[in-house]
Scaffold this active site. Structure first.
Site, PDB file in Angstrom:
ATOM      1  N   TRP A  59       0.753  -1.250   0.027  1.00  0.00           N
ATOM      2  CA  TRP A  59       0.075   0.100   0.086  1.00  0.00           C
ATOM      3  C   TRP A  59       0.828   1.317   0.033  1.00  0.00           C
ATOM      4  O   TRP A  59       1.921   1.363   0.892  1.00  0.00           O
ATOM      5  CB  TRP A  59      -0.806   0.076   1.300  1.00  0.00           C
ATOM      6  CG  TRP A  59      -1.612   1.515   1.491  1.00  0.00           C
ATOM      7  CD1 TRP A  59      -0.972   2.457   2.153  1.00  0.00           C
ATOM      8  CD2 TRP A  59      -2.788   1.820   1.181  1.00  0.00           C
ATOM      9  NE1 TRP A  59      -1.790   3.308   2.355  1.00  0.00           N
ATOM     10  CE2 TRP A  59      -2.967   3.085   1.771  1.00  0.00           C
ATOM     11  CE3 TRP A  59      -3.747   1.288   0.385  1.00  0.00           C
ATOM     12  CZ2 TRP A  59      -4.155   3.820   1.402  1.00  0.00           C
ATOM     13  CZ3 TRP A  59      -5.121   1.907   0.381  1.00  0.00           C
ATOM     14  CH2 TRP A  59      -5.039   2.951   0.578  1.00  0.00           C
ATOM     15  N   ASP A  62      -0.219   9.109   0.772  1.00  0.00           N
ATOM     16  CA  ASP A  62       0.406  10.514   0.417  1.00  0.00           C
ATOM     17  C   ASP A  62       2.004  10.543  -0.139  1.00  0.00           C
ATOM     18  O   ASP A  62       2.708   9.899   0.582  1.00  0.00           O
ATOM     19  CB  ASP A  62       0.209  11.516   1.566  1.00  0.00           C
ATOM     20  CG  ASP A  62      -1.101  11.221   2.424  1.00  0.00           C
ATOM     21  OD1 ASP A  62      -2.075  10.408   2.027  1.00  0.00           O
ATOM     22  OD2 ASP A  62      -1.004  11.735   3.463  1.00  0.00           O
ATOM     23  N   GLN A  78       3.878   7.847   2.148  1.00  0.00           N
ATOM     24  CA  GLN A  78       3.249   6.809   3.110  1.00  0.00           C
ATOM     25  C   GLN A  78       3.208   5.365   2.553  1.00  0.00           C
ATOM     26  O   GLN A  78       2.522   5.104   1.540  1.00  0.00           O
ATOM     27  CB  GLN A  78       1.882   7.405   3.293  1.00  0.00           C
ATOM     28  CG  GLN A  78       1.832   8.852   3.966  1.00  0.00           C
ATOM     29  CD  GLN A  78       2.110   8.804   5.415  1.00  0.00           C
ATOM     30  OE1 GLN A  78       1.116   8.862   6.275  1.00  0.00           O
ATOM     31  NE2 GLN A  78       3.391   9.281   5.735  1.00  0.00           N
ATOM     32  N   TRP A  86      -4.343   0.242   3.990  1.00  0.00           N
ATOM     33  CA  TRP A  86      -3.678   1.250   4.964  1.00  0.00           C
ATOM     34  C   TRP A  86      -3.420   0.709   6.458  1.00  0.00           C
ATOM     35  O   TRP A  86      -4.224   0.095   6.995  1.00  0.00           O
ATOM     36  CB  TRP A  86      -4.546   2.421   4.852  1.00  0.00           C
ATOM     37  CG  TRP A  86      -4.018   3.589   5.569  1.00  0.00           C
ATOM     38  CD1 TRP A  86      -3.350   4.542   5.334  1.00  0.00           C
ATOM     39  CD2 TRP A  86      -4.053   3.964   7.010  1.00  0.00           C
ATOM     40  NE1 TRP A  86      -2.910   5.714   6.112  1.00  0.00           N
ATOM     41  CE2 TRP A  86      -3.438   5.092   7.338  1.00  0.00           C
ATOM     42  CE3 TRP A  86      -4.755   3.359   8.066  1.00  0.00           C
ATOM     43  CZ2 TRP A  86      -3.250   5.735   8.476  1.00  0.00           C
ATOM     44  CZ3 TRP A  86      -4.680   3.909   9.301  1.00  0.00           C
ATOM     45  CH2 TRP A  86      -3.851   5.269   9.372  1.00  0.00           C
TER      46      TRP A  86
HETATM   47  N1  DQQ Z   1      -2.820  10.441   5.266  1.00  0.00           N
HETATM   48  C1  DQQ Z   1      -3.810  11.647   5.401  1.00  0.00           C
HETATM   49  C2  DQQ Z   1      -3.102  12.618   6.143  1.00  0.00           C
HETATM   50  C3  DQQ Z   1      -2.264  11.585   7.109  1.00  0.00           C
HETATM   51  C4  DQQ Z   1      -1.845  10.524   6.358  1.00  0.00           C
HETATM   52  C5  DQQ Z   1      -4.174  12.001   3.815  1.00  0.00           C
HETATM   53  C6  DQQ Z   1      -1.909   9.254   6.997  1.00  0.00           C
HETATM   54  O1  DQQ Z   1      -3.659  13.372   6.726  1.00  0.00           O
HETATM   55  O2  DQQ Z   1      -1.223  12.161   7.740  1.00  0.00           O
HETATM   56  O3  DQQ Z   1      -4.512  11.254   3.098  1.00  0.00           O
HETATM   57  O4  DQQ Z   1      -1.567   8.078   6.212  1.00  0.00           O
END
Ligand code: DQQ
Length: 577
Positions: A59, A62, A78, A86
């Site tokens: 996965w 961001d 991320q 996620w």
């Molecule tokens: N993804 C969100 C953010 C956070 C992150 C936005 C967590 O607000 O920091 O997609 O994976």
């Protein structure tokens, strides 16, 4: 036993509710692995993208901390090292010298300290004086609060900045009393203001009001919350991943985030709305002394505002590229198939192609174009010129592998008097209009455009098209992505995406479109990057060599292909897979 057990249950429920609240605040579906055995994959592995940024597996969401440092582009993102949904989020790290070929390194930031032990969420990079990069990111601390931490490269002479260290004084910013610790994240790149203060904003909300909370620091260690926020907007909900940067009033040159303002500079504030999962931005003026940003008011300051992209595009972030003096936009294009499919595929999420971004000539919106480096992947191509598209018919573009292409086309439309009348109630809902008047719905001027990732009989196809309407004093110009026939698989999420294109139809009737097609993604740039739309699609038969490309005209006006060029795209080195 009864009461005790009851109390245990209450505690367990409270803990679960708390975990759930924290998880939900990240606005991603959360699945603690291991889940039950994944179902057999129904999505062909051939649908993996080839030239869009992605890791070898698992996965991603961001884009984080993009920067150019000593000849190397860095992209952090991320990432779930344990699966394709996620969870367990850390910062993965890749490097490139051309933003096209990427080498995956070891993860850069992962939970190790009390202030990030429950997750390392989004953030940004800033280059400090003396050419020292620093990352500020959101950590989920041992009490599940969102706090901001810094990390520095361990060894500045390592050209790839592989290892990052977290000073003991973390966190550097914690939510103050009375603040919502579950809605306090995603620090921006900092900018250096007069008086030697670094400034940045953290995304937040207060009740339903979205807010960019401003902090100042002299040393990047001690941060003080400003009395007022940089900006806030009612009823917009949590502001994730804010981005704040200057743009030149004229020309395509990008500006450093700390560039001093003047009459030839505007500022952009972009926010990602957790409520709608769409982003919007405003164009405005930033007062460096009062630290106040005031939108010009030329576009709505809410979820109906301007978007970089009207499709699958979220949590975006820009950075200034000093190598080519441009500002580059990264954005996450999430999957739109089912979570079970993501689990079975073993991969989920890509980054859209990085785009150069600048202010339009009329100052009303941003313009975007794929970075020029992308053209290095263009290989075998075909050209179609001066060819009429039959009314109510189509042309097939043959001779290339259409599942991995870059297509540029200029249409010439004549007979605009045939355009359908515009109903003013459509003004604020382009998406619904596109859902109603899809590619197969006959029109006056349009629909005309491309059927991409189509099966030979067009039973499967994703349509990228324009439709022109006649309003009171001018034409209204709609751009759409219609994936409703993109796959024969049942129960797929296939949203139509659309926006009005803010240009006058030229006398010449010439209208341009570029689409980047990469197996399961279609990224389109209408009229030189005036309007952009990205869709994820999962054909069941129009896969690989079985994917076709058509030009169509389903309206009464005449549509000619002035010029169409389609290039097969080479496969870059993509993180080793
Ligand atoms: N993804 C969100 C953010 C956070 C992150 C936005 C967590 O607000 O920091 O997609 O994976």
């Amino acid at each position: 036993m009864g009461p005790r057990r009851g109390a245990g249950w209450v505690l367990a429920l409270l803990a679960l509710a708390h975990w759930w609240a924290v998880a939900m605040e990240a606005s991603h579906a959360v699945y603690e692995s291991p889940r039950s055995a994944p179902p057999a994959a129904t999505v062909s592995s051939e649908l993996r993208t080839r030239y869009h940024f992605r890791p070898p597996r698992n996965w991603i969401n961001d884009p984080n901390g993009p920067m150019y440092y000593n000849g190397v582009y860095h992209l952090f993102y991320q990432y779930n090292p344990n699966g394709s949904v996620w969870g367990h989020i850390i910062w993965a790290h890749s490097v490139s010298t051309d933003l096209i070929n990427w080498e995956a390194l070891e993860p850069a930031i992962y939970p190790t300290i009390p202030s990030d032990i429950n997750g390392c969420w989004s953030g940004s990079a800033t280059i400090l004086p003396g050419n020292r990069p620093v990352i500020m990111y959101t950590g989920i601390d041992s009490q599940n609060r969102q706090v901001q931490n810094v990390a520095y490269p361990k060894n500045l002479s390592d050209p790839y900045l592989r290892e990052w260290v977290k000073p003991e004084y973390n966190p550097v910013i914690a939510p103050g009393s009375g603040m919502d610790a579950s809605a306090f994240r995603d620090p921006t790149t900092a900018w250096l203001g007069g008086g030697g203060h670094w400034k940045l904003v953290v995304g937040s909300k207060w009740n339903k009001k979205g807010e960019a909370i401003l902090y100042r620091s002299r040393d990047f260690v001690r941060w003080i919350k400003a009395k007022h926020s940089l900006h806030a907007a009612r009823d917009t909900g949590m502001w994730e991943c804010p981005d704040f940067y200057p743009v030149a009033l004229r020309g395509q040159r990008g500006l450093d985030t700390s560039a001093a303002g003047g009459s030839d500079v505007k500022h952009i504030l972009k926010v990602s709305l957790a409520l709608t999962r769409y982003e919007y931005y405003t164009i405005g003026t930033y007062d460096h002394v009062k630290d106040k940003y005031v939108p010009d008011g030329t576009s709505p300051d809410d979820h109906t505002g301007l978007r970089y992209d009207y499709g699958n595009f979220y949590a975006s972030k820009t950075f200034f590229d000093p190598k080519k003096n441009r500002r580059i936009l990264w954005g996450w294009a999430n999957e739109s198939d089912t979570v079970d499919d993501d689990g079975a595929k073993g991969w989920a999420g890509i980054q859209a192609i990085p785009r150069t971004i600048w202010l339009s000539r009329n100052g009303r919106q941003l313009m975007q174009w794929p970075i020029e480096e992308l053209e290095s992947l263009r290989s075998k191509h075909i050209v179609v010129q001066n060819t009429q598209v039959p009314r109510g018919g189509f042309l097939e573009v043959q001779g290339i592998d259409s599942s991995q292409v870059d297509v540029e086309v200029t249409f010439e439309v004549t007979g605009l008097e045939k355009a359908e009348a515009f109903d003013p109630s459509w003004t604020t809902n382009a998406e619904a209009l596109c859902g109603q008047k899809r590619a197969n719905v006959r029109g006056g001027a349009g629909p005309f455009g491309l059927h991409v990732l189509a099966s030979a009989n067009m039973e499967e196809r994703t349509s990228v098209f324009f439709r022109i309407f006649k309003a009171q004093t001018k034409y209204k110009f709609l751009m759409c992505h219609d994936p409703t026939r993109s796959t024969l698989r049942p129960n797929m999420y296939k949203p139509t995406f659309a926006s009005f294109v803010d240009v006058d139809i030229p006398e010449s009737g010439k209208i341009s479109l570029r689409s980047l097609i990469d197996h399961s993604v279609v990224e389109s740039f209408g009229v030189g990057g005036t309007t952009c739309i990205t869709s994820r699609v999962y054909p069941s038969t129009a896969i690989g060599r079985n994917a076709h490309l058509f030009v169509f005209n389903n309206g009464l006006a005449n549509v000619k292909v002035s010029k169409l060029k389609a290039w097969e795209m080479k496969r870059p080195f993509m993180n080793g897979a």
